[in-house]
Design a protein around this motif. Sequence first.
Motif, PDB file in Angstrom:
ATOM      1  N   THR A  87       0.836  -1.184   0.000  1.00 11.22           N
ATOM      2  CA  THR A  87       0.000   0.000   0.000  1.00 11.22           C
ATOM      3  C   THR A  87       0.876   1.241   0.000  1.00 11.22           C
ATOM      4  O   THR A  87       2.102   1.167  -0.143  1.00 11.22           O
ATOM      5  CB  THR A  87      -0.935  -0.013   1.218  1.00 11.22           C
ATOM      6  OG1 THR A  87      -0.155  -0.222   2.390  1.00 11.22           O
ATOM      7  CG2 THR A  87      -1.926  -1.144   1.111  1.00 11.22           C
ATOM      8  N   CYS A  88       0.255   2.409   0.153  1.00  7.21           N
ATOM      9  CA  CYS A  88       0.981   3.675   0.035  1.00  7.21           C
ATOM     10  C   CYS A  88       2.158   3.728   1.003  1.00  7.21           C
ATOM     11  O   CYS A  88       2.034   3.345   2.158  1.00  7.21           O
ATOM     12  CB  CYS A  88       0.038   4.840   0.323  1.00  7.21           C
ATOM     13  SG  CYS A  88      -1.281   4.996  -0.878  1.00  7.21           S
ATOM     14  N   ILE A 100       1.295   9.020  -5.023  1.00  6.10           N
ATOM     15  CA  ILE A 100       1.283   7.860  -5.910  1.00  6.10           C
ATOM     16  C   ILE A 100       0.356   8.154  -7.073  1.00  6.10           C
ATOM     17  O   ILE A 100      -0.818   8.460  -6.893  1.00  6.10           O
ATOM     18  CB  ILE A 100       0.809   6.605  -5.169  1.00  6.10           C
ATOM     19  CG1 ILE A 100       1.821   6.233  -4.093  1.00  6.10           C
ATOM     20  CG2 ILE A 100       0.624   5.455  -6.130  1.00  6.10           C
ATOM     21  CD1 ILE A 100       1.401   5.081  -3.243  1.00  6.10           C
ATOM     22  N   LYS A 153      -5.654   3.423  -8.101  1.00  7.81           N
ATOM     23  CA  LYS A 153      -5.618   3.212  -6.653  1.00  7.81           C
ATOM     24  C   LYS A 153      -6.872   2.483  -6.225  1.00  7.81           C
ATOM     25  O   LYS A 153      -7.890   2.491  -6.916  1.00  7.81           O
ATOM     26  CB  LYS A 153      -5.535   4.543  -5.896  1.00  7.81           C
ATOM     27  CG  LYS A 153      -4.352   5.423  -6.229  1.00  7.81           C
ATOM     28  CD  LYS A 153      -4.406   6.715  -5.437  1.00  7.81           C
ATOM     29  CE  LYS A 153      -3.239   7.636  -5.801  1.00  7.81           C
ATOM     30  NZ  LYS A 153      -3.355   8.148  -7.180  1.00  7.81           N
ATOM     31  N   ASN A 169       2.558  -4.799  -7.639  1.00  9.39           N
ATOM     32  CA  ASN A 169       2.638  -3.600  -6.811  1.00  9.39           C
ATOM     33  C   ASN A 169       3.917  -2.802  -7.040  1.00  9.39           C
ATOM     34  O   ASN A 169       3.990  -1.627  -6.677  1.00  9.39           O
ATOM     35  CB  ASN A 169       2.502  -3.951  -5.340  1.00  9.39           C
ATOM     36  CG  ASN A 169       1.069  -4.219  -4.939  1.00  9.39           C
ATOM     37  OD1 ASN A 169       0.794  -5.174  -4.232  1.00  9.39           O
ATOM     38  ND2 ASN A 169       0.135  -3.381  -5.387  1.00  9.39           N
ATOM     39  N   HIS A 196       2.211  -0.816  -9.743  1.00  7.03           N
ATOM     40  CA  HIS A 196       1.004  -0.127  -9.297  1.00  7.03           C
ATOM     41  C   HIS A 196       0.909  -0.192  -7.769  1.00  7.03           C
ATOM     42  O   HIS A 196       0.120  -0.961  -7.210  1.00  7.03           O
ATOM     43  CB  HIS A 196      -0.239  -0.763  -9.927  1.00  7.03           C
ATOM     44  CG  HIS A 196      -0.275  -0.686 -11.418  1.00  7.03           C
ATOM     45  ND1 HIS A 196      -0.426   0.498 -12.099  1.00  7.03           N
ATOM     46  CD2 HIS A 196      -0.160  -1.666 -12.368  1.00  7.03           C
ATOM     47  CE1 HIS A 196      -0.415   0.259 -13.405  1.00  7.03           C
ATOM     48  NE2 HIS A 196      -0.247  -1.039 -13.600  1.00  7.03           N
ATOM     49  N   GLY A 221      -0.407   1.705  -5.666  1.00  4.03           N
ATOM     50  CA  GLY A 221      -1.630   2.207  -5.055  1.00  4.03           C
ATOM     51  C   GLY A 221      -2.782   1.238  -5.055  1.00  4.03           C
ATOM     52  O   GLY A 221      -3.874   1.562  -4.597  1.00  4.03           O
ATOM     53  N   VAL A 222      -2.578   0.025  -5.555  1.00  4.91           N
ATOM     54  CA  VAL A 222      -3.655  -0.967  -5.635  1.00  4.91           C
ATOM     55  C   VAL A 222      -3.415  -2.080  -4.621  1.00  4.91           C
ATOM     56  O   VAL A 222      -2.327  -2.658  -4.562  1.00  4.91           O
ATOM     57  CB  VAL A 222      -3.763  -1.573  -7.048  1.00  4.91           C
ATOM     58  CG1 VAL A 222      -4.902  -2.589  -7.105  1.00  4.91           C
ATOM     59  CG2 VAL A 222      -3.972  -0.473  -8.088  1.00  4.91           C
ATOM     60  N   GLU A 223      -4.414  -2.372  -3.826  1.00  3.96           N
ATOM     61  CA  GLU A 223      -4.349  -3.450  -2.845  1.00  3.96           C
ATOM     62  C   GLU A 223      -5.139  -4.639  -3.391  1.00  3.96           C
ATOM     63  O   GLU A 223      -6.340  -4.535  -3.660  1.00  3.96           O
ATOM     64  CB  GLU A 223      -4.951  -2.985  -1.517  1.00  3.96           C
ATOM     65  CG  GLU A 223      -4.847  -4.005  -0.401  1.00  3.96           C
ATOM     66  CD  GLU A 223      -5.370  -3.426   0.905  1.00  3.96           C
ATOM     67  OE1 GLU A 223      -6.401  -3.934   1.386  1.00  3.96           O
ATOM     68  OE2 GLU A 223      -4.767  -2.456   1.425  1.00  3.96           O
ATOM     69  N   ASN A 278     -13.788  -0.095  -8.099  1.00  4.18           N
ATOM     70  CA  ASN A 278     -12.460   0.376  -8.495  1.00  4.18           C
ATOM     71  C   ASN A 278     -12.088  -0.224  -9.847  1.00  4.18           C
ATOM     72  O   ASN A 278     -11.172  -1.049  -9.945  1.00  4.18           O
ATOM     73  CB  ASN A 278     -11.423   0.013  -7.426  1.00  4.18           C
ATOM     74  CG  ASN A 278     -11.605   0.786  -6.139  1.00  4.18           C
ATOM     75  OD1 ASN A 278     -11.599   2.012  -6.147  1.00  4.18           O
ATOM     76  ND2 ASN A 278     -11.785   0.072  -5.042  1.00  4.18           N
ATOM     77  N   ALA A 322      -8.442   0.226 -11.141  1.00  3.93           N
ATOM     78  CA  ALA A 322      -7.504  -0.689 -10.499  1.00  3.93           C
ATOM     79  C   ALA A 322      -7.710  -2.110 -11.018  1.00  3.93           C
ATOM     80  O   ALA A 322      -6.748  -2.857 -11.244  1.00  3.93           O
ATOM     81  CB  ALA A 322      -7.681  -0.641  -8.981  1.00  3.93           C
TER      82      ALA A 322
END
Length: 425
Positions: free
Chosen positions: A13-14, A29, A33, A58, A61, A63-65, A316, A319
């Motif tokens: 994550t961030c 970021i 997201k 990740n 990207h 910002g994507v969980e 999302n 994402a």
Amino acid sequence: MGMPRAVVLAAVTCLIAAGCGSGGGEEVISGPKGEITVLTNRTDLVDTRFAEYARRFNEVHPGVEVTFEAITDYDNEVKARMSTDDYGDVLLIPNSITSLKDLPDYFEPLGAVSELGERYRFVTEKAFGDEVYGLAVAGNAFGFAYNRKVWADAGVTTPPGTPEDFLDALRAIEARTDAIPLYTNYRNGWPLTQWQDAYPSVSGRPGVSAELAADDAPWTPGKPQHVVDSLLFDAVALGLTEDDPTTTDWESSKSMIGTGAIATMMLGSWSVAQLRAAAPIPADIGYLPFPVKVGGKFHSAVAGDYKMGISVHSANRGAARAWLDWFVDESGFAAAEGGIPPRKDGPRPDTLTDLTAAGVELFEVDHAQDALVTEIDDAAGIGLYEQEYRQALVDAARGVGGKGEREVFDDLNARWAKGRSLVTK
């Protein structure tokens, strides 16, 4: 596959970057997201390879969980969940969703067939109109996974060229080895649906779907549908399959073919990598073409495996699209599974070495008439791609229900003709 449902959170994550620049503070970021849930049938990979995919994703990207939800009875459970809004953000489109006109109700459009078709294989398989709703994660040829040593021990060293030759090979295996000649995987059911995927390979023609839609009697001897289904029927009726099909087990069969307890299984070429991974000697696992030649050549249709789509209910979608594109283009999943890459510029996998050696001609099927075939199939109440259809064939072949082979296929022809009359009138 086969372990209980597992959920693994794999995300970066961030990141908080203290002291960055002159004023410090939070790193900004860019790009997509949000949190997404990815549904998968690969319970065997979710804690290992898929977690690594998420880590690599990740890096691109952050910002994507990504949360994976692995489901053992994937098709049945996900199809049921699709009656709600809760079926993840990114998912493999269940094979039981056969009506292409339903795709826009559940999935986001990914782009035009003409555009995506320049880069990817199999784009028409989950398309409606000119919109694509799912991209293949890998591609397959269709034939039989087999244990090379068992077949050689039975004295069979070249691919059978006719259904009769194939049955003779199974008889030799029964007589000269301790292996089950052909394992149906009846109890789990879904492996039986793979038999229908072999249907285009028998014809060797891209337009086979249109031919089926125009035929009132596909189960007439010599026609592709009859060739496929009669081979299964005859193998069971001749006692060349397991003694009790209600006790088969997919997970066990993956190791049994490697140890020589099973000689042959009808499966897409996707299976070779899994079976080799479970085999004491991976090189013992090979892949045979369906035993029919057209114009002196074996043929195999190639088609996409599961197609990955994005739920219309995803909160999302940006994402979700980032994950789908990365997985198809960058993950390496197809190569790791021995599959045909969805990208047209990808290499041919080594799982198809046997087909290459046998001179098998690979081709893609024209899917323009698939929707009509599905309508006829539904109206006929047959379910060509449903596991219950071939479970019923196996049952009839082993004497359950009292119908002989000719009666079974005459009944199927009558039902198909009635379905066509209802749909095309």
